[in-house]
Design a protein around this motif. Structure first.
Motif, PDB file in Angstrom:
ATOM      1  N   PHE A   7       0.823  -1.204   0.000  1.00  0.00           N
ATOM      2  CA  PHE A   7       0.000   0.000   0.000  1.00  0.00           C
ATOM      3  C   PHE A   7       0.862   1.261   0.000  1.00  0.00           C
ATOM      4  O   PHE A   7       0.505   2.268  -0.586  1.00  0.00           O
ATOM      5  CB  PHE A   7      -0.909   0.041   1.233  1.00  0.00           C
ATOM      6  CG  PHE A   7      -2.174  -0.743   1.087  1.00  0.00           C
ATOM      7  CD1 PHE A   7      -3.240  -0.239   0.361  1.00  0.00           C
ATOM      8  CD2 PHE A   7      -2.294  -1.980   1.684  1.00  0.00           C
ATOM      9  CE1 PHE A   7      -4.417  -0.951   0.241  1.00  0.00           C
ATOM     10  CE2 PHE A   7      -3.468  -2.705   1.565  1.00  0.00           C
ATOM     11  CZ  PHE A   7      -4.535  -2.192   0.837  1.00  0.00           C
ATOM     12  N   GLN A   8       1.990   1.216   0.680  1.00  0.00           N
ATOM     13  CA  GLN A   8       2.807   2.413   0.852  1.00  0.00           C
ATOM     14  C   GLN A   8       3.439   2.917  -0.443  1.00  0.00           C
ATOM     15  O   GLN A   8       3.806   4.076  -0.514  1.00  0.00           O
ATOM     16  CB  GLN A   8       3.887   2.158   1.906  1.00  0.00           C
ATOM     17  CG  GLN A   8       3.287   2.024   3.296  1.00  0.00           C
ATOM     18  CD  GLN A   8       4.322   1.681   4.347  1.00  0.00           C
ATOM     19  OE1 GLN A   8       5.182   0.842   4.126  1.00  0.00           O
ATOM     20  NE2 GLN A   8       4.216   2.320   5.492  1.00  0.00           N
ATOM     21  N   VAL A   9       3.568   2.078  -1.451  1.00  0.00           N
ATOM     22  CA  VAL A   9       4.178   2.525  -2.706  1.00  0.00           C
ATOM     23  C   VAL A   9       3.141   3.014  -3.718  1.00  0.00           C
ATOM     24  O   VAL A   9       3.502   3.564  -4.751  1.00  0.00           O
ATOM     25  CB  VAL A   9       5.052   1.418  -3.343  1.00  0.00           C
ATOM     26  CG1 VAL A   9       6.219   1.083  -2.445  1.00  0.00           C
ATOM     27  CG2 VAL A   9       4.233   0.185  -3.655  1.00  0.00           C
ATOM     28  N   LYS A  10       1.871   2.842  -3.406  1.00  0.00           N
ATOM     29  CA  LYS A  10       0.811   3.290  -4.310  1.00  0.00           C
ATOM     30  C   LYS A  10       0.544   4.781  -4.123  1.00  0.00           C
ATOM     31  O   LYS A  10       0.583   5.296  -3.008  1.00  0.00           O
ATOM     32  CB  LYS A  10      -0.487   2.510  -4.051  1.00  0.00           C
ATOM     33  CG  LYS A  10      -0.380   1.025  -4.332  1.00  0.00           C
ATOM     34  CD  LYS A  10      -1.690   0.336  -3.980  1.00  0.00           C
ATOM     35  CE  LYS A  10      -1.580  -1.166  -4.027  1.00  0.00           C
ATOM     36  NZ  LYS A  10      -1.534  -1.718  -5.348  1.00  0.00           N
ATOM     37  N   ASP A  11       0.270   5.472  -5.223  1.00  0.00           N
ATOM     38  CA  ASP A  11      -0.123   6.875  -5.149  1.00  0.00           C
ATOM     39  C   ASP A  11      -1.570   6.954  -4.685  1.00  0.00           C
ATOM     40  O   ASP A  11      -2.413   6.164  -5.103  1.00  0.00           O
ATOM     41  CB  ASP A  11      -0.003   7.549  -6.515  1.00  0.00           C
ATOM     42  CG  ASP A  11       1.431   7.687  -6.985  1.00  0.00           C
ATOM     43  OD1 ASP A  11       2.327   7.777  -6.129  1.00  0.00           O
ATOM     44  OD2 ASP A  11       1.649   7.708  -8.208  1.00  0.00           O
ATOM     45  N   ILE A  12      -1.870   7.933  -3.838  1.00  0.00           N
ATOM     46  CA  ILE A  12      -3.239   8.185  -3.395  1.00  0.00           C
ATOM     47  C   ILE A  12      -3.770   9.328  -4.253  1.00  0.00           C
ATOM     48  O   ILE A  12      -3.189  10.414  -4.275  1.00  0.00           O
ATOM     49  CB  ILE A  12      -3.303   8.585  -1.900  1.00  0.00           C
ATOM     50  CG1 ILE A  12      -2.507   7.627  -1.017  1.00  0.00           C
ATOM     51  CG2 ILE A  12      -4.743   8.739  -1.450  1.00  0.00           C
ATOM     52  CD1 ILE A  12      -3.046   6.238  -0.911  1.00  0.00           C
ATOM     53  N   VAL A  13      -4.860   9.084  -4.986  1.00  0.00           N
ATOM     54  CA  VAL A  13      -5.393  10.067  -5.934  1.00  0.00           C
ATOM     55  C   VAL A  13      -6.845  10.370  -5.588  1.00  0.00           C
ATOM     56  O   VAL A  13      -7.643   9.458  -5.357  1.00  0.00           O
ATOM     57  CB  VAL A  13      -5.280   9.539  -7.383  1.00  0.00           C
ATOM     58  CG1 VAL A  13      -5.919  10.507  -8.368  1.00  0.00           C
ATOM     59  CG2 VAL A  13      -3.820   9.300  -7.747  1.00  0.00           C
ATOM     60  N   ASN A  14      -7.191  11.664  -5.593  1.00  0.00           N
ATOM     61  CA  ASN A  14      -8.559  12.115  -5.339  1.00  0.00           C
ATOM     62  C   ASN A  14      -9.384  11.935  -6.606  1.00  0.00           C
ATOM     63  O   ASN A  14      -9.021  12.455  -7.666  1.00  0.00           O
ATOM     64  CB  ASN A  14      -8.551  13.577  -4.909  1.00  0.00           C
ATOM     65  CG  ASN A  14      -9.909  14.059  -4.464  1.00  0.00           C
ATOM     66  OD1 ASN A  14     -10.916  13.365  -4.581  1.00  0.00           O
ATOM     67  ND2 ASN A  14      -9.948  15.269  -3.944  1.00  0.00           N
ATOM     68  N   ASP A  70      -1.473   0.285  -9.061  1.00  0.00           N
ATOM     69  CA  ASP A  70      -0.518   1.375  -8.820  1.00  0.00           C
ATOM     70  C   ASP A  70      -1.089   2.536  -8.020  1.00  0.00           C
ATOM     71  O   ASP A  70      -0.348   3.396  -7.566  1.00  0.00           O
ATOM     72  CB  ASP A  70      -0.020   1.933 -10.157  1.00  0.00           C
ATOM     73  CG  ASP A  70       0.668   0.887 -11.009  1.00  0.00           C
ATOM     74  OD1 ASP A  70       1.450   0.105 -10.442  1.00  0.00           O
ATOM     75  OD2 ASP A  70       0.414   0.844 -12.223  1.00  0.00           O
ATOM     76  N   VAL A  71      -2.427   2.581  -7.895  1.00  0.00           N
ATOM     77  CA  VAL A  71      -3.089   3.759  -7.356  1.00  0.00           C
ATOM     78  C   VAL A  71      -4.193   3.347  -6.380  1.00  0.00           C
ATOM     79  O   VAL A  71      -4.837   2.323  -6.566  1.00  0.00           O
ATOM     80  CB  VAL A  71      -3.718   4.588  -8.506  1.00  0.00           C
ATOM     81  CG1 VAL A  71      -4.399   5.837  -7.990  1.00  0.00           C
ATOM     82  CG2 VAL A  71      -2.695   4.961  -9.550  1.00  0.00           C
ATOM     83  N   ILE A  72      -4.404   4.185  -5.381  1.00  0.00           N
ATOM     84  CA  ILE A  72      -5.565   4.063  -4.509  1.00  0.00           C
ATOM     85  C   ILE A  72      -6.423   5.304  -4.767  1.00  0.00           C
ATOM     86  O   ILE A  72      -5.968   6.433  -4.572  1.00  0.00           O
ATOM     87  CB  ILE A  72      -5.168   3.988  -3.023  1.00  0.00           C
ATOM     88  CG1 ILE A  72      -4.294   2.756  -2.777  1.00  0.00           C
ATOM     89  CG2 ILE A  72      -6.403   3.971  -2.138  1.00  0.00           C
ATOM     90  CD1 ILE A  72      -3.707   2.673  -1.381  1.00  0.00           C
ATOM     91  N   LEU A  73      -7.658   5.085  -5.234  1.00  0.00           N
ATOM     92  CA  LEU A  73      -8.563   6.191  -5.527  1.00  0.00           C
ATOM     93  C   LEU A  73      -9.418   6.469  -4.299  1.00  0.00           C
ATOM     94  O   LEU A  73     -10.025   5.558  -3.738  1.00  0.00           O
ATOM     95  CB  LEU A  73      -9.459   5.847  -6.710  1.00  0.00           C
ATOM     96  CG  LEU A  73      -8.744   5.581  -8.030  1.00  0.00           C
ATOM     97  CD1 LEU A  73      -9.740   5.162  -9.091  1.00  0.00           C
ATOM     98  CD2 LEU A  73      -7.944   6.784  -8.482  1.00  0.00           C
TER      99      LEU A  73
END
Length: 87
Positions: A7-14, A70-73
């Motif tokens: 989880f820590q390497v994934k980008d958090i995107v709004n 790659d991303v957490i939305l």
């Protein structure tokens, strides 16, 4: 099963504006139930990691909409302030 390090390497995107909010730095876990309550996102508030304090955001678990490769939305309201207006 997913490891915290994944989880820590994934980008958090709004999802509201497509803005990258940062990366997950920590989790908030309810020790009574064992449930994840929120993720803590570290923002890019520092210059080259040296100056200023790094801002943290708390994103409640129910605001996570999709966890991808790659991303957490997430749905993050603060980033929306002033972005959309019906008036």
């Amino acid at each position: 099963m997913v490891k915290i390090s994944e989880f820590q390497v994934k980008d958090i995107v709004n999802i509201h504006d497509g803005k990258k909010l940062g990366n997950m730095s920590d989790l908030s876990i309810n020790v009574t139930t064992g449930n994840i309550e929120a993720i803590i996102v570290s923002g890019g508030g520092r210059v080259m990691g040296l100056f200023g304090r790094e801002e943290e955001m708390i994103i409640p678990w129910n605001k996570i909409k999709k966890i991808g490769a790659d991303v957490i939305l997430v749905e993050h309201q603060t980033a929306m302030k002033g972005a959309y207006s019906d008036k």
